[in-house]
Scaffold this motif. Sequence first.
Motif, PDB file in Angstrom:
ATOM      1  N   ALA A  20       0.746  -1.202  -0.130  1.00 27.87           N
ATOM      2  CA  ALA A  20       0.039  -0.133   0.025  1.00 27.87           C
ATOM      3  C   ALA A  20       0.921   1.307  -0.055  1.00 27.87           C
ATOM      4  O   ALA A  20       1.911   1.291   0.631  1.00 27.87           O
ATOM      5  N   SER A  21       0.470   2.191  -0.399  1.00 27.52           N
ATOM      6  CA  SER A  21       1.089   3.691  -0.679  1.00 27.52           C
ATOM      7  C   SER A  21      -0.086   4.622  -0.216  1.00 27.52           C
ATOM      8  O   SER A  21      -1.215   4.320  -0.328  1.00 27.52           O
ATOM      9  N   SER A  22       0.369   5.615   0.533  1.00 27.57           N
ATOM     10  CA  SER A  22      -0.641   6.600   1.007  1.00 27.57           C
ATOM     11  C   SER A  22      -0.646   7.869   0.276  1.00 27.57           C
ATOM     12  O   SER A  22       0.334   8.460  -0.096  1.00 27.57           O
ATOM     13  N   VAL A  23      -1.850   8.499   0.095  1.00 27.05           N
ATOM     14  CA  VAL A  23      -1.709   9.843  -0.408  1.00 27.05           C
ATOM     15  C   VAL A  23      -2.699  10.527   0.546  1.00 27.05           C
ATOM     16  O   VAL A  23      -3.837  10.384   0.722  1.00 27.05           O
ATOM     17  N   VAL A  24      -2.152  11.827   1.359  1.00 24.07           N
ATOM     18  CA  VAL A  24      -3.015  12.421   2.272  1.00 24.07           C
ATOM     19  C   VAL A  24      -3.798  13.467   1.692  1.00 24.07           C
ATOM     20  O   VAL A  24      -3.360  14.151   0.884  1.00 24.07           O
ATOM     21  N   ARG A  25      -5.141  13.622   1.901  1.00 28.93           N
ATOM     22  CA  ARG A  25      -6.176  14.299   1.407  1.00 28.93           C
ATOM     23  C   ARG A  25      -6.454  15.207   2.307  1.00 28.93           C
ATOM     24  O   ARG A  25      -6.151  15.367   3.694  1.00 28.93           O
ATOM     25  N   ALA A  26      -7.225  16.387   1.995  1.00 31.68           N
ATOM     26  CA  ALA A  26      -7.697  17.587   2.848  1.00 31.68           C
ATOM     27  C   ALA A  26      -8.822  16.747   3.978  1.00 31.68           C
ATOM     28  O   ALA A  26      -9.179  15.659   3.752  1.00 31.68           O
ATOM     29  N   GLU A  27      -9.213  17.539   4.838  1.00 32.01           N
ATOM     30  CA  GLU A  27     -10.148  16.987   5.706  1.00 32.01           C
ATOM     31  C   GLU A  27     -11.574  16.833   4.872  1.00 32.01           C
ATOM     32  O   GLU A  27     -11.662  17.538   4.037  1.00 32.01           O
ATOM     33  N   SER A  28     -12.267  15.839   5.387  1.00 33.13           N
ATOM     34  CA  SER A  28     -13.651  15.521   4.922  1.00 33.13           C
ATOM     35  C   SER A  28     -14.413  16.865   5.301  1.00 33.13           C
ATOM     36  O   SER A  28     -14.333  17.398   6.407  1.00 33.13           O
ATOM     37  N   ARG A  50      -5.755  -2.917  -8.284  1.00 31.93           N
ATOM     38  CA  ARG A  50      -5.260  -1.840  -8.113  1.00 31.93           C
ATOM     39  C   ARG A  50      -6.816  -1.180  -7.091  1.00 31.93           C
ATOM     40  O   ARG A  50      -7.733  -1.110  -7.894  1.00 31.93           O
ATOM     41  N   VAL A  51      -6.592  -0.906  -5.799  1.00 31.56           N
ATOM     42  CA  VAL A  51      -7.753  -0.126  -5.209  1.00 31.56           C
ATOM     43  C   VAL A  51      -7.505   0.892  -4.593  1.00 31.56           C
ATOM     44  O   VAL A  51      -6.334   1.202  -3.964  1.00 31.56           O
ATOM     45  N   LEU A  52      -8.538   1.816  -4.467  1.00 25.37           N
ATOM     46  CA  LEU A  52      -8.489   3.173  -3.915  1.00 25.37           C
ATOM     47  C   LEU A  52      -9.139   2.916  -2.564  1.00 25.37           C
ATOM     48  O   LEU A  52     -10.385   2.454  -2.459  1.00 25.37           O
ATOM     49  N   TYR A  53      -8.627   3.203  -1.312  1.00 24.63           N
ATOM     50  CA  TYR A  53      -9.108   2.898  -0.101  1.00 24.63           C
ATOM     51  C   TYR A  53      -8.914   4.274   0.519  1.00 24.63           C
ATOM     52  O   TYR A  53      -8.162   5.146   0.825  1.00 24.63           O
ATOM     53  N   VAL A  54     -10.257   4.799   1.128  1.00 25.94           N
ATOM     54  CA  VAL A  54     -10.469   6.021   1.795  1.00 25.94           C
ATOM     55  C   VAL A  54     -11.314   5.639   3.235  1.00 25.94           C
ATOM     56  O   VAL A  54     -12.169   5.058   3.182  1.00 25.94           O
ATOM     57  N   ALA A  55     -10.881   6.264   4.409  1.00 23.33           N
ATOM     58  CA  ALA A  55     -11.646   5.863   5.548  1.00 23.33           C
ATOM     59  C   ALA A  55     -11.411   7.252   6.426  1.00 23.33           C
ATOM     60  O   ALA A  55     -10.433   7.693   6.330  1.00 23.33           O
ATOM     61  N   PRO A  56     -12.481   7.313   7.063  1.00 25.45           N
ATOM     62  CA  PRO A  56     -12.328   8.218   8.336  1.00 25.45           C
ATOM     63  C   PRO A  56     -11.474   7.638   9.498  1.00 25.45           C
ATOM     64  O   PRO A  56     -11.164   6.418   9.423  1.00 25.45           O
ATOM     65  N   ALA A  57     -11.460   8.398  10.611  1.00 33.59           N
ATOM     66  CA  ALA A  57     -10.507   7.876  11.751  1.00 33.59           C
ATOM     67  C   ALA A  57     -11.342   6.569  12.396  1.00 33.59           C
ATOM     68  O   ALA A  57     -10.379   5.676  12.523  1.00 33.59           O
ATOM     69  N   SER A  58     -12.597   6.615  12.605  1.00 30.91           N
ATOM     70  CA  SER A  58     -13.031   5.273  12.935  1.00 30.91           C
ATOM     71  C   SER A  58     -14.476   5.105  12.202  1.00 30.91           C
ATOM     72  O   SER A  58     -15.495   5.621  12.797  1.00 30.91           O
ATOM     73  N   PRO A  59     -14.378   4.308  11.213  1.00 30.66           N
ATOM     74  CA  PRO A  59     -15.397   4.078  10.334  1.00 30.66           C
ATOM     75  C   PRO A  59     -16.500   3.263  11.059  1.00 30.66           C
ATOM     76  O   PRO A  59     -16.168   2.388  11.958  1.00 30.66           O
ATOM     77  N   ASP A  93     -15.923  11.458  -0.854  1.00 22.00           N
ATOM     78  CA  ASP A  93     -15.905  12.189   0.173  1.00 22.00           C
ATOM     79  C   ASP A  93     -17.183  12.345   1.001  1.00 22.00           C
ATOM     80  O   ASP A  93     -17.332  12.515   2.193  1.00 22.00           O
ATOM     81  N   LEU A  94     -18.182  12.270   0.340  1.00 22.13           N
ATOM     82  CA  LEU A  94     -19.582  12.194   0.805  1.00 22.13           C
ATOM     83  C   LEU A  94     -19.831  11.128   1.876  1.00 22.13           C
ATOM     84  O   LEU A  94     -20.260  11.187   3.065  1.00 22.13           O
ATOM     85  N   TRP A  95     -19.369   9.890   1.278  1.00 22.36           N
ATOM     86  CA  TRP A  95     -19.373   8.811   2.304  1.00 22.36           C
ATOM     87  C   TRP A  95     -18.718   8.750   3.258  1.00 22.36           C
ATOM     88  O   TRP A  95     -18.935   8.447   4.529  1.00 22.36           O
ATOM     89  N   VAL A  96     -17.238   9.133   3.036  1.00 26.93           N
ATOM     90  CA  VAL A  96     -16.495   9.273   4.436  1.00 26.93           C
ATOM     91  C   VAL A  96     -16.933  10.225   5.584  1.00 26.93           C
ATOM     92  O   VAL A  96     -16.746   9.862   6.602  1.00 26.93           O
ATOM     93  N   ALA A  97     -17.568  11.291   4.806  1.00 32.15           N
ATOM     94  CA  ALA A  97     -18.008  12.296   5.689  1.00 32.15           C
ATOM     95  C   ALA A  97     -19.170  11.865   6.609  1.00 32.15           C
ATOM     96  O   ALA A  97     -19.448  12.134   7.796  1.00 32.15           O
ATOM     97  N   LYS A  98     -19.804  10.797   6.174  1.00 30.47           N
ATOM     98  CA  LYS A  98     -20.834  10.020   6.946  1.00 30.47           C
ATOM     99  C   LYS A  98     -20.303   8.953   8.064  1.00 30.47           C
ATOM    100  O   LYS A  98     -21.399   8.260   8.272  1.00 30.47           O
ATOM    101  N   GLY A  99     -18.990   8.614   7.715  1.00 28.68           N
ATOM    102  CA  GLY A  99     -18.637   7.763   8.773  1.00 28.68           C
ATOM    103  C   GLY A  99     -18.100   6.236   8.115  1.00 28.68           C
ATOM    104  O   GLY A  99     -18.004   5.448   8.850  1.00 28.68           O
ATOM    105  N   TYR A 100     -18.155   6.290   6.778  1.00 31.98           N
ATOM    106  CA  TYR A 100     -17.841   5.068   6.085  1.00 31.98           C
ATOM    107  C   TYR A 100     -16.585   5.136   5.538  1.00 31.98           C
ATOM    108  O   TYR A 100     -15.946   5.875   4.893  1.00 31.98           O
TER     109      TYR A 100
END
Length: 276
Positions: A20-28, A50-59, A93-100
Amino acid sequence: MTFKASIRIGVFAALLALSASSVVRAESSSGEKAAERIVELPLSSGQHQRVLYVAPASPRATIVMLPGGTGDVGLARDGDIRHGHNFVIRTRDLWVAKGYAVVIPDWIDRESLRGARSSPDYAKIIGDLIAYAHAQYSVPVFLLGTSQGSIAAANGAAHAGPGSLAGVILTESVSVLGGSHETVYDAGLADIRVPALIVANRDDRCDVAPPDAAPKIAAAMIHAPEARVVEVSGGIDRSKKACGSLSPHGYYGIEDKVVGIISSWIDGHIGSTGAR
């Protein structure tokens, strides 16, 4: 989850630590820091996905999201996304903002997924994606597919191991034969044994995804504990074709409404099925 599934997930976790490699994004929009990872996922077939994985701190849950078209997302190792218009990609980002947490696969070896999404081999790939999701966080996992991706989601749900999946969401599902020569009916709808949500836009003019087919899709899920149909309406048409992503078929302009409906349904099924 079975002992065999636990062993499988453990193997994936060890392998993925190296891939895995990481790409830091802005705040959700929820204010949480979200990091996007591009993952070279080792598949049980010996290939890599190849997969894109995005997650909030505690999904609260993880959604494996399956795009339509050829499946070409255009994920680059540096985090660039060349084809980000599809509904499940542009709303991440909408899904991450809802905690997923969100898992979005690209195509494999630049091969189109048209005609392959209902196959047993692709069901195994969906199983690998579910296992990867469980390896990240011990939370319920849902499948969500849109357009051609609904075929993949239904196929994955039909073949999911007991306790591995909390539910499946099909949006603007391909139910009429077209260029891919497969529909959601080829994906084993009768074998789905988890709760299902079918979303249909009354204003969708895509000829292979008629909204009035949604009740028929639900009726074919004879073993699902729930097969709920929700209709929406609206959307802006910016695509050249009725089946394009930037159209009512892709919920363009009504993303917040659709994400909210699906999110409410998911929240009602978190922890209700015993899936972990």
